[in-house]
Motif scaffolding. Structure first.
Motif, PDB file in Angstrom:
ATOM      1  N   LEU A  90      46.846  -6.430 -92.078  1.00  0.00           N
ATOM      2  CA  LEU A  90      48.140  -6.265 -91.424  1.00  0.00           C
ATOM      3  C   LEU A  90      48.774  -4.928 -91.797  1.00  0.00           C
ATOM      4  O   LEU A  90      49.306  -4.224 -90.936  1.00  0.00           O
ATOM      5  CB  LEU A  90      49.077  -7.422 -91.791  1.00  0.00           C
ATOM      6  CG  LEU A  90      48.701  -8.780 -91.210  1.00  0.00           C
ATOM      7  CD1 LEU A  90      49.546  -9.876 -91.831  1.00  0.00           C
ATOM      8  CD2 LEU A  90      48.849  -8.761 -89.701  1.00  0.00           C
ATOM      9  N   ALA A  91      48.701  -4.577 -93.073  1.00  0.00           N
ATOM     10  CA  ALA A  91      49.267  -3.303 -93.519  1.00  0.00           C
ATOM     11  C   ALA A  91      48.559  -2.132 -92.841  1.00  0.00           C
ATOM     12  O   ALA A  91      49.204  -1.198 -92.367  1.00  0.00           O
ATOM     13  CB  ALA A  91      49.162  -3.189 -95.038  1.00  0.00           C
ATOM     14  N   LYS A  92      47.241  -2.211 -92.764  1.00  0.00           N
ATOM     15  CA  LYS A  92      46.484  -1.135 -92.116  1.00  0.00           C
ATOM     16  C   LYS A  92      46.842  -1.052 -90.631  1.00  0.00           C
ATOM     17  O   LYS A  92      47.037   0.035 -90.091  1.00  0.00           O
ATOM     18  CB  LYS A  92      44.989  -1.371 -92.303  1.00  0.00           C
ATOM     19  CG  LYS A  92      44.139  -0.239 -91.755  1.00  0.00           C
ATOM     20  CD  LYS A  92      42.674  -0.438 -92.066  1.00  0.00           C
ATOM     21  CE  LYS A  92      41.859   0.728 -91.528  1.00  0.00           C
ATOM     22  NZ  LYS A  92      40.454   0.602 -91.820  1.00  0.00           N
ATOM     23  N   ALA A  93      46.958  -2.195 -89.968  1.00  0.00           N
ATOM     24  CA  ALA A  93      47.290  -2.230 -88.545  1.00  0.00           C
ATOM     25  C   ALA A  93      48.680  -1.661 -88.277  1.00  0.00           C
ATOM     26  O   ALA A  93      48.930  -1.083 -87.218  1.00  0.00           O
ATOM     27  CB  ALA A  93      47.194  -3.662 -88.014  1.00  0.00           C
ATOM     28  N   LEU A  94      49.603  -1.812 -89.233  1.00  0.00           N
ATOM     29  CA  LEU A  94      50.962  -1.295 -89.081  1.00  0.00           C
ATOM     30  C   LEU A  94      51.133   0.080 -89.719  1.00  0.00           C
ATOM     31  O   LEU A  94      52.228   0.625 -89.727  1.00  0.00           O
ATOM     32  CB  LEU A  94      51.968  -2.283 -89.689  1.00  0.00           C
ATOM     33  CG  LEU A  94      52.103  -3.622 -88.962  1.00  0.00           C
ATOM     34  CD1 LEU A  94      52.914  -4.602 -89.785  1.00  0.00           C
ATOM     35  CD2 LEU A  94      52.718  -3.419 -87.585  1.00  0.00           C
TER      36      LEU A  94
END
Length: 179
Positions: free
Chosen positions: A48-52
């Motif tokens: 999720l962090a990478k996607a955001l």
């Protein structure tokens, strides 16, 4: 993390559909995370962090940081993460400070492999068994770790954990990721 994820996603102007596409997770699962019905694993939080395009710590902490700051999380103030009435599955041990690449957690693994899938993510992982015993399953090899044992491995190696024995296992887990 639920409310924080929703706030950050909306602040960045990202819809659930786009986040699902970027992270490889389903829109339904993301919606459940945002409503507090599901607790993401650490590897899911990393996705999720990478996607955001965020540091994973930003999903857990609302405080801004400075280079001279430090993080102190008292035992009674730990942010335990679990869905519904479940026992906590992990607790965050540090808030975001500067641009950190270490992510420390306390993990309370389940007694059974409830999820058939193995976790894998970028970086390295360090486990220290604080209490109980834990089985680490690397697909083709299983390790039994006792209290006081430590394990360091490449996090891209598929893995999963479970507590074994009469005492609920407690692990200190530190993930290092340059991403």
């Amino acid at each position: 993390m639920a409310i924080r994820l929703k706030i950050l996603r909306k602040k960045l102007g990202v819809t659930l559909e786009v986040l699902a596409e970027r992270s490889g997770l389903t829109k339904s699962y993301l919606s459940k995370i945002e409503r507090g019905l599901n607790t993401p694993s650490i590897s899911t939080a990393l996705k999720l962090a990478k996607a955001l395009n965020l540091k994973v710590e930003e999903l857990f902490s609302e405080e801004s940081s400075s280079v001279d700051s430090y993080s102190l999380v008292r035992a009674n103030d730990r942010q335990s993460l679990a869905a519904g009435n479940e026992e906590p599955s992990y607790a965050v041990l540090a808030h975001q400070i500067s641009s950190r690449s270490l992510l420390p957690f306390i993990i309370y693994p389940p007694t059974e492999f409830t999820d058939k899938s193995f976790k894998e993510h970028l970086g390295e992982e360090f486990l220290f068994v604080h209490e109980g015993q834990v089985e680490v399953d690397f697909m083709n090899e299983k390790l039994l770790l006792d209290r006081g044992d430590a394990l360091h491995f490449n996090s891209q190696k598929p893995h999963r954990l479970r507590s074994v024995g009469d005492v609920q296992a407690q692990l200190l887990v530190v993930i290092h990721s340059a991403e």
